[in-house]
Design a protein around this motif. Structure first.
Motif, PDB file in Angstrom:
ATOM      1  N   ILE A   1       0.870  -1.173   0.000  1.00 41.49           N
ATOM      2  CA  ILE A   1       0.000   0.000   0.000  1.00 41.49           C
ATOM      3  C   ILE A   1       0.907   1.222   0.000  1.00 41.49           C
ATOM      4  O   ILE A   1       1.915   1.256   0.711  1.00 41.49           O
ATOM      5  N   SER A   2       0.558   2.216  -0.813  1.00 33.66           N
ATOM      6  CA  SER A   2       1.257   3.507  -0.737  1.00 33.66           C
ATOM      7  C   SER A   2       0.228   4.576  -0.414  1.00 33.66           C
ATOM      8  O   SER A   2      -0.914   4.508  -0.864  1.00 33.66           O
ATOM      9  N   ARG A   3       0.652   5.547   0.410  1.00 32.35           N
ATOM     10  CA  ARG A   3      -0.242   6.615   0.862  1.00 32.35           C
ATOM     11  C   ARG A   3       0.508   7.943   0.884  1.00 32.35           C
ATOM     12  O   ARG A   3       1.677   7.991   1.231  1.00 32.35           O
ATOM     13  N   GLY A   4      -0.185   8.989   0.560  1.00 31.57           N
ATOM     14  CA  GLY A   4       0.412  10.322   0.627  1.00 31.57           C
ATOM     15  C   GLY A   4      -0.672  11.345   0.397  1.00 31.57           C
ATOM     16  O   GLY A   4      -1.779  11.002   0.006  1.00 31.57           O
ATOM     17  N   TRP A   5      -0.481  12.483   0.620  1.00 34.06           N
ATOM     18  CA  TRP A   5       0.709  13.182   1.044  1.00 34.06           C
ATOM     19  C   TRP A   5       0.474  13.774   2.428  1.00 34.06           C
ATOM     20  O   TRP A   5      -0.539  14.429   2.657  1.00 34.06           O
ATOM     21  N   LEU A   6       1.410  13.561   3.320  1.00 38.45           N
ATOM     22  CA  LEU A   6       1.379  14.160   4.644  1.00 38.45           C
ATOM     23  C   LEU A   6       2.126  15.483   4.545  1.00 38.45           C
ATOM     24  O   LEU A   6       3.292  15.517   4.165  1.00 38.45           O
ATOM     25  N   GLU A   7       1.473  16.572   4.876  1.00 41.05           N
ATOM     26  CA  GLU A   7       2.056  17.917   4.756  1.00 41.05           C
ATOM     27  C   GLU A   7       2.725  18.314   6.063  1.00 41.05           C
ATOM     28  O   GLU A   7       2.108  18.259   7.123  1.00 41.05           O
ATOM     29  N   ILE A   8       4.011  18.731   5.969  1.00 40.26           N
ATOM     30  CA  ILE A   8       4.756  19.101   7.172  1.00 40.26           C
ATOM     31  C   ILE A   8       5.401  20.472   6.966  1.00 40.26           C
ATOM     32  O   ILE A   8       6.272  20.633   6.114  1.00 40.26           O
ATOM     33  N   ASP A   9       4.971  21.441   7.740  1.00 45.02           N
ATOM     34  CA  ASP A   9       5.563  22.775   7.686  1.00 45.02           C
ATOM     35  C   ASP A   9       6.936  22.763   8.346  1.00 45.02           C
ATOM     36  O   ASP A   9       7.232  21.911   9.190  1.00 45.02           O
ATOM     37  N   THR A  10       7.758  23.719   7.981  1.00 45.51           N
ATOM     38  CA  THR A  10       9.076  23.872   8.592  1.00 45.51           C
ATOM     39  C   THR A  10       8.936  23.990  10.106  1.00 45.51           C
ATOM     40  O   THR A  10       8.098  24.739  10.600  1.00 45.51           O
ATOM     41  N   GLY A  11       9.734  23.210  10.834  1.00 47.22           N
ATOM     42  CA  GLY A  11       9.713  23.248  12.289  1.00 47.22           C
ATOM     43  C   GLY A  11       8.670  22.355  12.927  1.00 47.22           C
ATOM     44  O   GLY A  11       8.628  22.236  14.141  1.00 47.22           O
ATOM     45  N   ASP A  12       7.844  21.700  12.115  1.00 45.34           N
ATOM     46  CA  ASP A  12       6.789  20.837  12.651  1.00 45.34           C
ATOM     47  C   ASP A  12       7.127  19.359  12.484  1.00 45.34           C
ATOM     48  O   ASP A  12       7.976  18.981  11.684  1.00 45.34           O
TER      49      ASP A  12
END
Length: 162
Positions: free
Chosen positions: A48-59
């Motif tokens: 299984i492939s999953r995306g997209w997890l969004e990550i801001d700078t510093g988080d």
């Protein structure tokens, strides 16, 4: 890369976890927003492939906390940004060798992701961990230099009484 807010993904701030539970967490020290996709095996040997997890700078953020795969691959992609020469670039964290299905334009959740699925593209992923215990926690940090990642794997401490 216009991606919608992550579906079925839970963002967790640093230090917001309690107790001994497994998690797959990604942290971003890179000066641009990073999107992460993961791939993991199923009992029938499919992926299984999953995306997209969004990550801001510093988080930091984690994928579904109910997820306890024995192996995990990941792919990180920055938002497009201008480098020192003014050219538009996207930083990609992956290694050649293992490819899984992704959808560049939006969130995705593909079964049989070891093959091209629907309108997907096969893209390189990096091995995060293999042979993980079901209660192990794994953290990947995208470093500020845009080249390196730092990975840590933690197994919960076992307690014995006398």
């Amino acid at each position: 890369m216009g991606r919608l807010a992550a579906f079925a993904l839970v963002a967790v701030g640093l230090g917001a976890t309690t107790g001994a539970r497994a998690e797959i967490q990604f942290c971003n020290k890179f000066p641009q927003k990073v999107y992460v996709a993961i791939a993991y095996p199923q009992a029938d040997q499919s992926w299984i492939s999953r995306g997209w997890l969004e990550i801001d700078t510093g988080d930091c953020a984690e994928f579904d906390s109910a997820l306890h795969p024995s192996a995990v691959y990941y792919r990180g992609e920055s938002v497009p940004y201008r480098n020192a020469s003014g050219a538009s670039v996207t930083r990609v964290w992956s290694s050649s060798g293992r490819q899984f299905a992704i959808w560049e334009k939006d969130n995705f959740h593909y079964w049989n992701a070891q093959e091209r699925v629907l309108n997907s593209t096969l893209a390189d992923f990096s091995l995060l961990a293999d042979g993980l215990a079901s209660d192990a926690s794994v953290t990947v940090t995208f470093e500020e230099d845009g080249i390196h990642t730092t990975t840590s794997v933690q197994a919960p401490h076992s307690h014995t009484s006398n």
